[in-house]
Design a protein around this motif. Structure first.
Motif, mmCIF file in Angstrom:
data_model
loop_
_atom_site.group_PDB
_atom_site.id
_atom_site.type_symbol
_atom_site.label_atom_id
_atom_site.label_comp_id
_atom_site.label_asym_id
_atom_site.label_seq_id
_atom_site.Cartn_x
_atom_site.Cartn_y
_atom_site.Cartn_z
ATOM 1 N N PHE A 1 39.339 -93.806 -38.876
ATOM 2 C CA PHE A 1 39.067 -93.378 -40.243
ATOM 3 C C PHE A 1 38.962 -94.577 -41.189
ATOM 4 O O PHE A 1 38.394 -94.470 -42.273
ATOM 5 N N ALA A 2 39.540 -95.718 -40.799
ATOM 6 C CA ALA A 2 39.631 -96.870 -41.696
ATOM 7 C C ALA A 2 38.266 -97.396 -42.118
ATOM 8 O O ALA A 2 38.132 -98.016 -43.174
ATOM 9 N N PHE A 3 37.242 -97.166 -41.306
ATOM 10 C CA PHE A 3 35.921 -97.732 -41.572
ATOM 11 C C PHE A 3 35.024 -96.799 -42.387
ATOM 12 O O PHE A 3 33.877 -97.161 -42.690
ATOM 13 N N LEU A 4 35.503 -95.617 -42.726
ATOM 14 C CA LEU A 4 34.638 -94.641 -43.381
ATOM 15 C C LEU A 4 34.034 -95.164 -44.677
ATOM 16 O O LEU A 4 32.825 -95.040 -44.909
ATOM 17 N N GLY A 5 34.861 -95.742 -45.547
ATOM 18 C CA GLY A 5 34.360 -96.238 -46.834
ATOM 19 C C GLY A 5 33.261 -97.263 -46.684
ATOM 20 O O GLY A 5 32.145 -97.085 -47.225
ATOM 21 N N PRO A 6 33.515 -98.363 -45.970
ATOM 22 C CA PRO A 6 32.451 -99.364 -45.781
ATOM 23 C C PRO A 6 31.214 -98.819 -45.064
ATOM 24 O O PRO A 6 30.092 -99.217 -45.369
ATOM 25 N N MET A 7 31.406 -97.908 -44.111
ATOM 26 C CA MET A 7 30.250 -97.370 -43.395
ATOM 27 C C MET A 7 29.399 -96.482 -44.294
ATOM 28 O O MET A 7 28.161 -96.523 -44.234
ATOM 29 N N ILE A 8 30.030 -95.676 -45.127
ATOM 30 C CA ILE A 8 29.273 -94.846 -46.063
ATOM 31 C C ILE A 8 28.521 -95.729 -47.047
ATOM 32 O O ILE A 8 27.342 -95.498 -47.359
#
Length: 475
Positions: free
Chosen positions: A107-114
């Motif tokens: 879940f940690a990568f959701l912000g940067p990936m979005i």
């Protein structure tokens, strides 16, 4: 009783396995009977299934993905998580922890990936960019894993315990939200309705009651039984909706680079930083796994497992990018399953890996499992998330030295800032969007705070003397 009868009684195996002093029934290298193995593996699968597919579901909205793409990506997430789990628990060369450490989508990568996906206009072009920057970023974690043994003075029990505790505490919100009906019901009359809370309560009470049973097998099956009972109650209340199976392919076949690759330095940097944080989270998760499994949390074996586990995270994240999924990491909720069941055998992990690949290949299975109402899942996961936080407290308390004023200060500031950004996210509202996505995580903020304070705050004299004595004894 005759002599022969007495001899038979003395040599007979106990009717059921007994936990050791740490509460572990089956240790790391044990191979439980097949029924026990399947039951324990199923509990791990149920604990992680939603966590693996949810990041894909979250990403599909802002990226504007077509339904068929979303379904394919969910299948790929399950298949990759299965292969990644096998690598972690089997330990292939230096890759993998060799513990019962389950892998899943982070879940940690959701912000940067979005942010990266929307910057290039969404759709399949977004997927190509995400896979390109995460593939590059995975090598950062691989490189960092090779020097983990040099970070022992940085990643002390106080630091790793803080990270593990924050991981558990940060998941509580998800568990409570699911108990109330799930994020999709927020703002509606269904959220926190009496029906939802009653179903979640049934699951919660069932798991607690069965976990306190003196029968080992009942205790190991507490989570599965609780979910089954909750699902049955939800069905009686009309809360279960049959999923639509029309239009689904029979089998989803993994195809390398199905959406291509792209890269951007500006979009890469936030993802690169998250890979550094993921190494810290993985260290905390693996430390908790070692503790609840009755394995050492210091020494050469422990350090080797940490290095292998972090390397496995990096390798598996690269594998995910190749096969159209998102970065993988060790799942903390499985530590709760180990603690609740007392089954720490890594043999279980191989069965979990096979189950994940199987359900990923056949998309009809994920469709059926995801029909489980959120309150049912929330009633079970809330306990697991709480036990993760408790494991963090145990790591802190397990430090060789008693907590001194310096350690207490590190804990106080780290928890205050970490939980502060979780409770009042608007405190970061004037920061750039990238900084908000990075420091909005309590794990990132609290973990970095603990690391920085551990580096800059001078140790008390007694701590230096005890540390020196401990290093002399190790030598």
């Amino acid at each position: 009783m005759s002599t022969s009868e007495q001899a038979t009684a003395d040599t007979a195996e106990p009717s059921e396995p007994q936990p050791d002093a740490t509460g572990v029934v089956y240790r790391l290298e044990d191979r439980p009977p097949l029924p026990t193995t399947l039951l324990a593996a199923l509990q791990h699968l149920l604990a992680i299934f939603v966590g693996i597919v949810t990041p894909t579901l979250v990403l599909s909205g802002p990226l504007g993905l077509e339904p068929e793409d979303t379904n394919y990506l969910i299948s790929m997430a399950l298949i990759v998580s299965g292969v990644a789990t096998f690598i972690q628990v089997r330990r292939i060369g230096p890759v993998g922890s060799g513990l019962l450490s389950i892998q899943g989508t982070s879940f940690a990568f959701l912000g940067p990936m979005i942010a990266a996906g929307t910057a290039v206009g969404g759709g399949t072009a977004a997927l190509a960019m995400i896979y390109g920057i995460t593939l590059a970023g995975s090598f950062i974690e691989m490189a960092l894993s090779r020097v983990m043994h040099l970070l022992r003075k940085i990643l002390t029990p106080v630091v790793t315990g803080t990270v593990v505790c924050l991981i558990g505490l940060s998941l509580i919100d998800t568990g409570i939200t699911d108990m109330a009906g799930g994020a999709a019901t927020i703002g509606t009359d269904d959220f926190a309705s009496g029906k939802n809370l009653a179903v979640a309560g049934v699951v919660l009470v069932t798991v607690i009651a069965l976990n306190r049973s003196r029968n080992t097998y009942v205790r190991m099956g507490a989570i599965v039984i609780g979910l089954v009972v909750g699902y049955a109650v939800a069905a009686l209340l009309g809360m279960v909706t049959a999923p639509s199976l029309s239009g689904l392919p029979v089998v989803n076949v993994p195809v390398p680079f199905a959406y291509g690759l792209d890269f951007s330095w500006s979009l890469f940097l936030p993802v690169a930083f998250i890979f550094l944080i993921t190494a810290i989270e993985t260290t905390g998760d693996l430390t908790a796994t070692s503790m609840v499994s009755g394995e050492p949390v210091k020494g050469e074996t422990y350090v080797r497992r940490i290095k292998g586990g972090v390397l496995g995270d990096g390798v598996n994240s690269a594998l995910a990018a190749v096969f159209n999924s998102f970065p993988n990491t060790t799942f903390s909720q499985n530590n709760g399953v180990i603690q609740l069941t007392g089954v720490a055998s890594r043999w279980i992990g191989m069965f979990v890996a096979g189950m994940l690949v199987l359900v990923g290949l056949f998309p009809v299975v994920p469709a059926l499992v995801t029909s489980m109402p959120r309150p049912v899942l929330g009633g079970a996961t809330i306990i697991m998330f709480g036990t993760v936080a408790a494991a963090g407290i145990k790591i802190i308390a397990s430090s060789e030295n008693k907590l001194d004023r310096r350690d207490v200060l590190i804990l106080a500031v780290s928890f205050a800032l970490g939980l502060g950004v979780e409770l009042v996210p608007d405190v970061l509202s004037h920061l750039p969007a990238t900084a908000q996505s990075v420091f909005g995580s309590p794990i990132t903020t609290g973990g970095l705070t603990a690391i920085v304070l551990n580096l800059v705050l001078p140790r008390e004299k007694a701590s230096y003397e005890e540390a020196a004595e401990g290093e002399t004894m190790e030598a």
